[in-house]
Design a protein around this motif. Structure first.
Motif, PDB file in Angstrom:
ATOM      1  N   PRO A  70       0.828  -1.210   0.000  1.00 29.80           N
ATOM      2  CA  PRO A  70       0.000   0.000   0.000  1.00 29.80           C
ATOM      3  C   PRO A  70       0.863   1.261   0.000  1.00 29.80           C
ATOM      4  CG  PRO A  70       0.133  -0.878   2.212  1.00 29.80           C
ATOM      5  CD  PRO A  70       0.852  -1.861   1.317  1.00 29.80           C
ATOM      6  N   LYS A  71       0.252   2.376  -0.355  1.00 36.66           N
ATOM      7  CA  LYS A  71       0.953   3.669  -0.307  1.00 36.66           C
ATOM      8  C   LYS A  71       1.069   4.178   1.132  1.00 36.66           C
ATOM      9  CE  LYS A  71       0.901   6.825  -3.438  1.00 36.66           C
ATOM     10  NZ  LYS A  71       2.254   6.750  -3.919  1.00 36.66           N
ATOM     11  N   ARG A  72       0.119   3.816   1.954  1.00 38.44           N
ATOM     12  CA  ARG A  72       0.156   4.196   3.364  1.00 38.44           C
ATOM     13  C   ARG A  72      -0.573   3.151   4.170  1.00 38.44           C
ATOM     14  NH1 ARG A  72      -3.638   7.035   6.363  1.00 38.44           N
ATOM     15  NH2 ARG A  72      -5.680   6.719   5.534  1.00 38.44           N
ATOM     16  N   ILE A  84       2.437   4.888   8.468  1.00 37.67           N
ATOM     17  CA  ILE A  84       3.618   4.677   7.623  1.00 37.67           C
ATOM     18  C   ILE A  84       3.279   5.122   6.204  1.00 37.67           C
ATOM     19  CG2 ILE A  84       5.374   3.033   6.859  1.00 37.67           C
ATOM     20  CD1 ILE A  84       4.131   1.125   9.093  1.00 37.67           C
ATOM     21  N   VAL A  85       4.153   5.950   5.628  1.00 37.65           N
ATOM     22  CA  VAL A  85       3.961   6.455   4.277  1.00 37.65           C
ATOM     23  C   VAL A  85       5.348   6.800   3.726  1.00 37.65           C
ATOM     24  CG1 VAL A  85       3.642   8.894   4.963  1.00 37.65           C
ATOM     25  CG2 VAL A  85       2.564   8.035   2.865  1.00 37.65           C
ATOM     26  N   HIS A  86       5.524   6.738   2.410  1.00 38.51           N
ATOM     27  CA  HIS A  86       6.838   7.089   1.865  1.00 38.51           C
ATOM     28  C   HIS A  86       7.059   8.601   1.910  1.00 38.51           C
ATOM     29  CE1 HIS A  86      10.577   6.608  -0.175  1.00 38.51           C
ATOM     30  NE2 HIS A  86      10.190   7.345  -1.205  1.00 38.51           N
ATOM     31  N   GLY A  87       6.075   9.370   1.491  1.00 39.58           N
ATOM     32  CA  GLY A  87       6.183  10.828   1.585  1.00 39.58           C
ATOM     33  C   GLY A  87       6.488  11.536   0.286  1.00 39.58           C
ATOM     34  N   ASP A  88       6.521  10.802  -0.820  1.00 40.41           N
ATOM     35  CA  ASP A  88       6.787  11.444  -2.102  1.00 40.41           C
ATOM     36  C   ASP A  88       5.542  12.184  -2.589  1.00 40.41           C
ATOM     37  OD1 ASP A  88       5.796   8.677  -2.358  1.00 40.41           O
ATOM     38  OD2 ASP A  88       5.764   9.106  -4.497  1.00 40.41           O
ATOM     39  N   GLY A  89       5.727  13.071  -3.543  1.00 42.38           N
ATOM     40  CA  GLY A  89       4.619  13.832  -4.100  1.00 42.38           C
ATOM     41  C   GLY A  89       5.079  15.178  -4.593  1.00 42.38           C
ATOM     42  N   LYS A  90       4.138  15.987  -4.976  1.00 40.26           N
ATOM     43  CA  LYS A  90       4.429  17.316  -5.521  1.00 40.26           C
ATOM     44  C   LYS A  90       4.101  18.390  -4.493  1.00 40.26           C
ATOM     45  CE  LYS A  90       4.884  16.132 -10.035  1.00 40.26           C
ATOM     46  NZ  LYS A  90       6.166  15.578 -10.272  1.00 40.26           N
ATOM     47  N   ALA A  98       3.804  13.942   4.548  1.00 39.48           N
ATOM     48  CA  ALA A  98       3.624  12.801   5.453  1.00 39.48           C
ATOM     49  C   ALA A  98       2.538  13.099   6.489  1.00 39.48           C
ATOM     50  CB  ALA A  98       4.945  12.458   6.141  1.00 39.48           C
ATOM     51  N   LEU A  99       2.572  14.292   7.062  1.00 43.89           N
ATOM     52  CA  LEU A  99       1.569  14.694   8.047  1.00 43.89           C
ATOM     53  C   LEU A  99       0.172  14.731   7.421  1.00 43.89           C
ATOM     54  CD1 LEU A  99       1.278  15.586  11.013  1.00 43.89           C
ATOM     55  CD2 LEU A  99       1.586  17.935  10.232  1.00 43.89           C
ATOM     56  N   GLU A 100       0.066  15.278   6.226  1.00 41.73           N
ATOM     57  CA  GLU A 100      -1.236  15.355   5.546  1.00 41.73           C
ATOM     58  C   GLU A 100      -1.801  13.980   5.200  1.00 41.73           C
ATOM     59  OE1 GLU A 100      -1.025  17.974   2.194  1.00 41.73           O
ATOM     60  OE2 GLU A 100      -1.059  19.762   3.455  1.00 41.73           O
ATOM     61  N   ALA A 101      -0.933  12.994   4.984  1.00 42.86           N
ATOM     62  CA  ALA A 101      -1.407  11.648   4.651  1.00 42.86           C
ATOM     63  C   ALA A 101      -2.245  11.037   5.772  1.00 42.86           C
ATOM     64  CB  ALA A 101      -0.219  10.743   4.327  1.00 42.86           C
ATOM     65  N   GLY A 125       1.276  17.613  17.532  1.00 41.63           N
ATOM     66  CA  GLY A 125       1.124  16.575  18.545  1.00 41.63           C
ATOM     67  C   GLY A 125       1.486  15.172  18.087  1.00 41.63           C
ATOM     68  N   ILE A 126       2.012  15.033  16.879  1.00 41.62           N
ATOM     69  CA  ILE A 126       2.383  13.726  16.324  1.00 41.62           C
ATOM     70  C   ILE A 126       3.884  13.732  16.074  1.00 41.62           C
ATOM     71  CG2 ILE A 126       2.076  12.143  14.382  1.00 41.62           C
ATOM     72  CD1 ILE A 126      -0.692  13.540  13.940  1.00 41.62           C
ATOM     73  N   LEU A 127       4.569  12.657  16.449  1.00 44.83           N
ATOM     74  CA  LEU A 127       5.998  12.570  16.162  1.00 44.83           C
ATOM     75  C   LEU A 127       6.190  12.121  14.717  1.00 44.83           C
ATOM     76  CD1 LEU A 127       8.923  12.767  17.229  1.00 44.83           C
ATOM     77  CD2 LEU A 127       8.808  10.285  17.486  1.00 44.83           C
ATOM     78  N   LEU A 128       6.857  12.942  13.936  1.00 43.47           N
ATOM     79  CA  LEU A 128       7.238  12.576  12.574  1.00 43.47           C
ATOM     80  C   LEU A 128       8.670  12.066  12.611  1.00 43.47           C
ATOM     81  CD1 LEU A 128       4.760  14.458  12.029  1.00 43.47           C
ATOM     82  CD2 LEU A 128       5.864  14.953   9.857  1.00 43.47           C
ATOM     83  N   PHE A 129       8.895  10.901  12.001  1.00 44.90           N
ATOM     84  CA  PHE A 129      10.211  10.276  12.062  1.00 44.90           C
ATOM     85  C   PHE A 129      10.610   9.740  10.698  1.00 44.90           C
ATOM     86  CE2 PHE A 129      13.256   6.877  12.848  1.00 44.90           C
ATOM     87  CZ  PHE A 129      14.110   7.462  13.771  1.00 44.90           C
ATOM     88  N   ASN A 130      11.731  10.250  10.195  1.00 42.25           N
ATOM     89  CA  ASN A 130      12.342   9.737   8.976  1.00 42.25           C
ATOM     90  C   ASN A 130      13.665   9.108   9.397  1.00 42.25           C
ATOM     91  OD1 ASN A 130      13.834   9.401   6.562  1.00 42.25           O
ATOM     92  ND2 ASN A 130      12.807  11.125   5.597  1.00 42.25           N
TER      93      ASN A 130
END
Length: 162
Positions: A70-72, A84-90, A98-101, A125-130
């Protein structure tokens, strides 16, 4: 519970094998989360040899991976909700994509990749981790992956190496 977090392995284009620090962590992990860009099905299968693998598709993954991943996705481990999401896009930054997903979802952590830049920050309020990349550091000084440890509480950290 020890969860190894990895993304952007880009094999075999960038590297012929997984680096030793990553292999060592994979050997005693309870779960592996991959944020996309394995590149080939063989690399996906290599990760599965180390244990349970949960993954999403990245923008350079071959067609067989695009048809099965899946994409997410959202998983829950010991009460912790992980997007979980890759984060690619325009447009926008990788972090904002990633946050918007997951903007309409209740998640504690969002794991993403794509930029190859290690990132760990709370946003809304969300931890974003790459986790960065274990094989393609680009202009950064170190390769990296992540470790999420869940006990009574949880902690997440980057593991850096040359």
């Amino acid at each position: 519970m020890k969860i190894v977090i990895v993304s952007d392995t880009h094999m075999p284009r960038k590297e012929r094998g997984l680096p030793e620090p990553l292999r060592n962590d994979l050997m005693d992990s309870d779960l592996i989360i991959h944020g996309g860009d394995f590149q080939t099905f063989d690399v996906y299968e290599e990760f599965k040899k180390y244990g349970e693998l949960i993954a999403v598709v990245g923008n350079v993954d071959r067609v067989e991976l695009k048809s099965m991943l899946p994409k997410r996705r959202i998983i829950e481990k010991k009460g912790l909700k992980i997007g979980i999401v890759h984060g690619d896009g325009k447009g926008k930054t990788t972090e904002k994509r990633a946050l918007e997903a997951f903007e309409d979802e209740d998640v504690d952590i969002i794991i993403f990749g794509h930029s190859h830049i290690p990132f760990s920050r709370f946003m809304k309020g969300i931890l974003l981790f790459n986790p960065g990349s274990p094989t393609d550091k680009r202009k950064l000084p170190y390769y990296s992956h992540g470790i999420l440890t869940i006990k009574k509480t949880w902690k997440i950290e980057h593991i850096f190496y040359q």
